[in-house]
Design an enzyme around this catalytic site. Structure first.
Site, PDB file in Angstrom:
ATOM      1  N   SER A 320       0.795  -1.219   0.000  1.00 34.80           N
ATOM      2  CA  SER A 320       0.000   0.000   0.000  1.00 34.80           C
ATOM      3  C   SER A 320       0.832   1.275   0.000  1.00 34.80           C
ATOM      4  O   SER A 320       0.316   2.357  -0.284  1.00 34.80           O
ATOM      5  CB  SER A 320      -0.924   0.012   1.222  1.00 34.80           C
ATOM      6  OG  SER A 320      -1.837  -1.059   1.125  1.00 34.80           O
ATOM      7  N   HIS A 363     -15.447   1.154   2.305  1.00 39.65           N
ATOM      8  CA  HIS A 363     -15.204   2.406   3.004  1.00 39.65           C
ATOM      9  C   HIS A 363     -16.308   3.439   2.786  1.00 39.65           C
ATOM     10  O   HIS A 363     -16.250   4.534   3.308  1.00 39.65           O
ATOM     11  CB  HIS A 363     -13.876   3.018   2.551  1.00 39.65           C
ATOM     12  CG  HIS A 363     -12.674   2.237   2.992  1.00 39.65           C
ATOM     13  ND1 HIS A 363     -12.074   1.276   2.189  1.00 39.65           N
ATOM     14  CD2 HIS A 363     -11.987   2.246   4.158  1.00 39.65           C
ATOM     15  CE1 HIS A 363     -11.054   0.739   2.833  1.00 39.65           C
ATOM     16  NE2 HIS A 363     -10.985   1.311   4.044  1.00 39.65           N
ATOM     17  N   CYS A 376      -7.693   2.809   1.043  1.00 38.67           N
ATOM     18  CA  CYS A 376      -8.776   2.144   0.311  1.00 38.67           C
ATOM     19  C   CYS A 376      -8.279   1.607  -1.022  1.00 38.67           C
ATOM     20  O   CYS A 376      -7.786   2.352  -1.869  1.00 38.67           O
ATOM     21  CB  CYS A 376      -9.924   3.126   0.079  1.00 38.67           C
ATOM     22  SG  CYS A 376     -11.236   2.430  -0.938  1.00 38.67           S
TER      23      CYS A 376
END
Lengths: 611, 365
Positions: A320, A363, A376
């Site tokens: 991420s 989300h 996200c």
């Protein structure tokens, strides 16, 4: 008459004998003439070789200091037992058997060492045992007459203080290998020389190594010096001054502990590396004396690869953390704008395949700020699809990924930013659109070294400014009149607004309800991004430690115009927020404490300096 | 039996040339022994000078003896010598691996050295009493036995080097006495054929020496070391040498056993080719002059005695000189008049005395 005849016969034979004797002596005189008149020069040279001996005076390597002038590496005096085969009254085998008991080394090992140098000239000393004890020296000195071919040689020996601190960046030394001698890097080295083999020791070998001296002496048959004709003293190597801050280095080493992983801290404004840790580690002092075969094979066969500098030599999926790069690319390419939101319901379908968000249930409506704070996936899948692989690759490469950073260490890994051309070149197949979606969240073929990722995130936070990361202060080398490492400065135009949005979001990761709250340092505006790099596919159900995800945290502080960027990576560490963020925090905290005077650094590290 | 040394006859017939050559060689010997051992400080040169003095005494004594009288008493002397050698073999002191020394009080000596002279006279008497143009096989065997008994006692010590010097005494004696050409050729053939077989009888260190001689690079630092260093010393001396006391090979100790077996290397290094020519020249003076005395001897007995001594000198000189430049395998054979050592020195002077004794009686009757 008869008697007279007999006398004549005897005298005749005596004359035969006389001629024979005279001929034999004539041959011998000819032999002397051949030795002393014809080949005088040859034998005179051999006689000179007997009595003149050139003794190498080994130069100490330069010392290495940290950024605050604290000694990291120096030299200590030591002695080797050497064999000079020229004029030895006995064979190497006999020498080995006589020496074995006295210096407590198996006869076979002594012979092995001698045999390794069999082909070298006989006057060249062969090191039989290095870094010997006083007892060994006493043995050799007291057997000077019985073992005249054996002597003791002085050698300054490398000492790494702080027992293994910064091992991977300092590197280690070793005897120059035969293949190395043919390379330009070791052009000035000779057989038997000790050179840097890894890390800074290797990178700056030409600066650190001094110039060996020699003395020419007259020796007797016991090899004892009876007269000194000439002496060229050795020149010590130049010292190195590092950008490393030992306090940060030690803080990082302590928090990472025994876990496999990597930590790097750098100043994004200057490119100076403040700390660099790789685990598991090794003790470079092992290489200061000749490393034993057993120890060496233990190190290179260890599945955890302790000799690998994970900060620059290992590549991992950025996970991420890559979203930071994606966010910059997307904002600069106008694929998203700050007000744009999309709805995450826990997954989305791209190119006929469902890609899940890490948060089941989704989300909800997210903008770029929340997408970074909450990491996200669906948001960035969409961004990736809209950017396309070419623009992702362009931006990632521009900001420092998929290429060598140019750090002043050998064997840097370039990492990999995939592209359709790359796939065509390596796999001879076409790029699948679905791969772009994986790349968008730092999975798939994309891989980076911890240094690259830290450098890139620090670069984005500094408005696209990238200075070549380095460990040695270039000006200190310039001052010696030597060629310093090249520090390049790149500037990619990133709008201040983009930087603000990202920095604000990454501040949120740490200081709002984000994934990186455990990196928070009160008073110091830390920003950062966590990441989890999958080791195996989501479908595989694996429980073993080696299948646990790798944990990332890349942070910087203060979040506006950062002075320090920290990358923490823990192999099989699980989630970045839980494992790596605290590691980064320890460094950031130390940095902040030193800055605000709440921590007083010790003046020396490890054991105190000798002499 | 002993003439008075003062008599005019004695001095008149005395061969001053032989004595001068021997004394000149001895002077070189003392000087170079001093040079070779000055760092050791054992006063080898003074001891050698003392041996020379005693040697002179022996020389005058043996020169004054009537060799014919000695020859008459030789059976007794011969038996006594064999007994002493046997005693040495049983009770002797071991020096460098061989039981070759006996001590009488504080003085040690090597009976095998002096035994040579007795064997020479014994063989000379036997050969001189033979008649006919050639010796028979039986006579050859008897001669071999005369030399072989004491020799085998020396071999058993085991001191092969010294024992070898008995062989030329026998060989040369038989050759001069006359060996049938066919026997000579057959003998030569047998020797050639037996040489490989004798290999089996040699001890390991002896085989080593010979192998190293054939191929010096086989082990340049082990067995070949001595010869290698000796050749370096000699060769580096050049034409005029490095100067007395200035030889690097000898002064720095690279040259092994330099005051004994390799004394000529020191001469070669410090005095050069010039010194070698003079030294070998003096040896040649002794040998050629002695051969002249053999040919002008009054009888065959005198001839054989002189040639016996000559054969020992020649053999020692050839082997030692050849060894110094690697022409001959290393054996512990000293160079007459030059190598340090009492036994060798006294034997050499006594030998010269025997020769002068033969010369002094050449014109009687």
């Amino acid at each position: 008459m008869r008697l007279y005849d007999q006398q004549q016969q005897l005298n005749g034979r005596v004359t035969v004998v006389e001629y024979f004797v005279l001929t034999a002596f004539a041959v011998l005189v000819f032999g002397f003439w051949h030795h002393q008149v014809i080949r005088e020069g040859y034998f005179a040279e051999l006689a000179d070789r007997n009595r003149f001996r050139e003794i190498k005076l080994l130069a100490p390597r330069g010392r290495i200091y940290d950024r605050e002038g604290r000694l990291l590496v120096d030299n200590r005096p030591s002695y080797n037992i050497v064999l000079i085969r020229e004029n030895s009254p006995r064979t190497s085998e006999e020498t080995a058997s006589r020496l074995a008991v006295g210096i407590a080394l198996p006869e076979k090992e002594i012979l092995d060492r001698i045999n390794r140098h069999r082909k070298e000239p006989r006057y060249q000393p062969i090191v039989v045992k290095e870094d010997v004890s006083l007892a060994d020296i006493a043995f050799v000195k007291s057997h000077r007459y019985e073992l005249s071919e054996i002597s003791v040689e002085f050698q300054p020996r490398r000492r790494y203080l702080g027992s293994g601190t910064a091992a991977h960046l300092l590197g280690y030394i070793g005897e120059v290998t035969e293949p190395q001698l043919t390379t330009p890097e070791f052009l000035e080295s000779k057989v038997g020389d000790i050179v840097g083999q890894f890390g800074l020791e290797r990178q700056y070998n030409s600066i650190l190594r001094g110039k060996d001296g020699f003395k020419r002496v007259v020796v007797n048959n016991y090899g004892r010096e009876v007269d000194r004709l000439y002496e060229a003293p050795p020149l010590a190597g130049n010292d190195l001054f590092l950008t490393i801050d030992t306090d940060l280095q030690k803080a990082a080493e302590e928090t990472l502990g025994d876990r496999a992983g990597a930590v790097v801290a750098l100043d994004p404004q200057t490119g100076e590396i403040l700390a660099m840790v790789s685990r598991p580690t090794f003790d470079p002092n092992l290489f200061a004396t000749r490393i034993s075969t057993a120890q060496w094979s233990d190190l290179i066969n260890d599945p955890k690869k302790p000799l690998q500098n994970r900060v620059i030599q290992s590549r991992y999926s950025p996970g991420s953390v890559f979203k930071v790069v994606m966010a910059a690319a997307a904002l600069e390419s106008d694929v998203v704008n700050p007000l744009h939101t999309l709805f995450c319901n826990g997954g989305a379908v791209f190119y006929g395949r469902t890609f899940a968000c890490w948060k089941k249930g989704g989300h909800g409506a997210v903008g770029i700020h929340d997408a970074l704070v909450d990491s996200c996936n669906v948001f960035f899948y969409t961004v990736g699809r809209d950017l396309g692989i070419d623009r992702i690759a362009h931006w990632a490469t521009s900001i420092g990924l998929g290429r060598k950073t140019g750090v002043d260490l050998p064997n840097e890994d370039p990492g990999l930013i995939p592209s359709p051309e790359w796939k065509q070149r390596v796999f001879k197949t076409n790029w699948y659109a679905g791969e772009t979606i994986s790349v968008s969240i730092g999975q798939g073929a994309v891989s980076t070294t911890p240094l690259q990722l830290t450098w890139a995130v620090g670069g984005i936070a500094s408005g696209g400014r990238l200075r070549t990361p380095h460990l040695v202060k270039p000006e200190t080398i310039q001052r010696m009149g030597l060629k310093p490492p090249e520090i390049q400065e790149e500037q990619y135009p990133i709008h201040q607004s983009t930087v603000d949005i990202i920095a604000r979001a990454l501040w949120g990761v740490v200081n709002e309800s984000g994934t990186g709250t455990r990196a928070r340092v009160p008073g110091f505006d830390v920003a950062g991004k966590t990441g989890t790099a999958q080791v195996v596919g989501k479908q595989t159900i694996a429980v073993g430690e080696q299948f646990q995800d790798h944990a990332w945290f890349i942070g910087f502080a203060p979040y506006r115009t950062p002075q320090i960027a920290v990358g923490a990576f823990v192999e099989n560490g699980g989630h970045g927020g839980g494992t790596s963020a605290p590691v980064a925090k320890a460094i950031l905290e130390m940095y902040y404490f030193k800055k605000t005077g709440r921590f007083h650094p010790p003046e020396t590290i490890g054991i105190s300096r000798m002499n | 039996m002993i003439d008075t040394l003062k008599s005019r006859r004695f001095l008149h017939d005395f061969d001053w040339l032989l004595l001068a050559a021997a004394l000149l060689l001895s002077a070189v010997s003392v000087l170079e022994i001093y040079s070779a051992t000055q760092s050791q400080g054992d006063n080898y040169h003074l001891r050698q000078a003392a041996w020379v003095a005693i040697g002179m005494l022996l020389l005058f004594i043996s020169a004054s003896l009537d060799y014919r009288t000695v020859s008459e008493h030789i059976p007794l002397l011969y038996i006594a010598t064999v007994l002493v050698l046997a005693y040495t073999l049983i009770f002797g002191n071991t020096v460098s691996g061989a039981k070759s020394w006996v001590s009488i009080g504080p003085v040690g000596f090597q009976p095998s050295e002096f035994a040579k002279l007795v064997v020479i006279v014994a063989l000379a008497r036997y050969l001189s009493e033979l008649h006919g143009r050639y010796v028979t096989v039986g006579q050859m065997l008897k001669a071999t036995l005369i030399v072989g008994i004491p020799m085998s006692l020396v071999v058993a010590q085991p001191d092969l080097g010294t024992a070898l010097t008995y062989v030329p005494v026998l060989g040369l004696g038989l050759f001069i006495r006359g060996i049938r050409p066919a026997v000579l050729i057959a003998g030569a053939l047998i020797v050639v054929l037996l040489l490989p077989a004798s290999w089996l009888l040699l001890r390991d260190y002896q085989k080593d020496r010979i192998l190293t001689f054939v191929n010096p690079d086989r082990d340049p630092l082990g067995r070949g070391y001595q010869v290698r260093q000796s050749r370096i010393a000699v060769g580096s001396g050049g034409v005029m040498g490095k100067g007395l006391f200035n030889g690097t090979q000898s002064q720095l100790g690279f040259l092994p056993t330099r005051h004994t077996d390799f004394i000529l290397s020191v001469v070669g290094e410090e005095l050069g080719f010039a010194g070698i020519v003079v030294t070998i020249g003096l040896l040649m003076v002794i040998i050629v002059r002695s051969i002249y005395h053999a040919q002008t001897a009054r009888d065959a007995l005198g001839l054989f005695i002189v040639m016996g001594v000559v054969s020992v000198f020649v053999f020692h000189s050839l082997v030692n000189v050849g060894m110094v430049i690697g022409f001959v395998p290393t054996t512990g054979i000293p160079l007459p008049f030059l190598s340090y050592g009492g036994s060798s020195m006294l034997t050499a002077f006594a030998g010269i005395g025997l020769i002068i004794g033969v010369r002094r009686r050449r014109n009687v009757n």
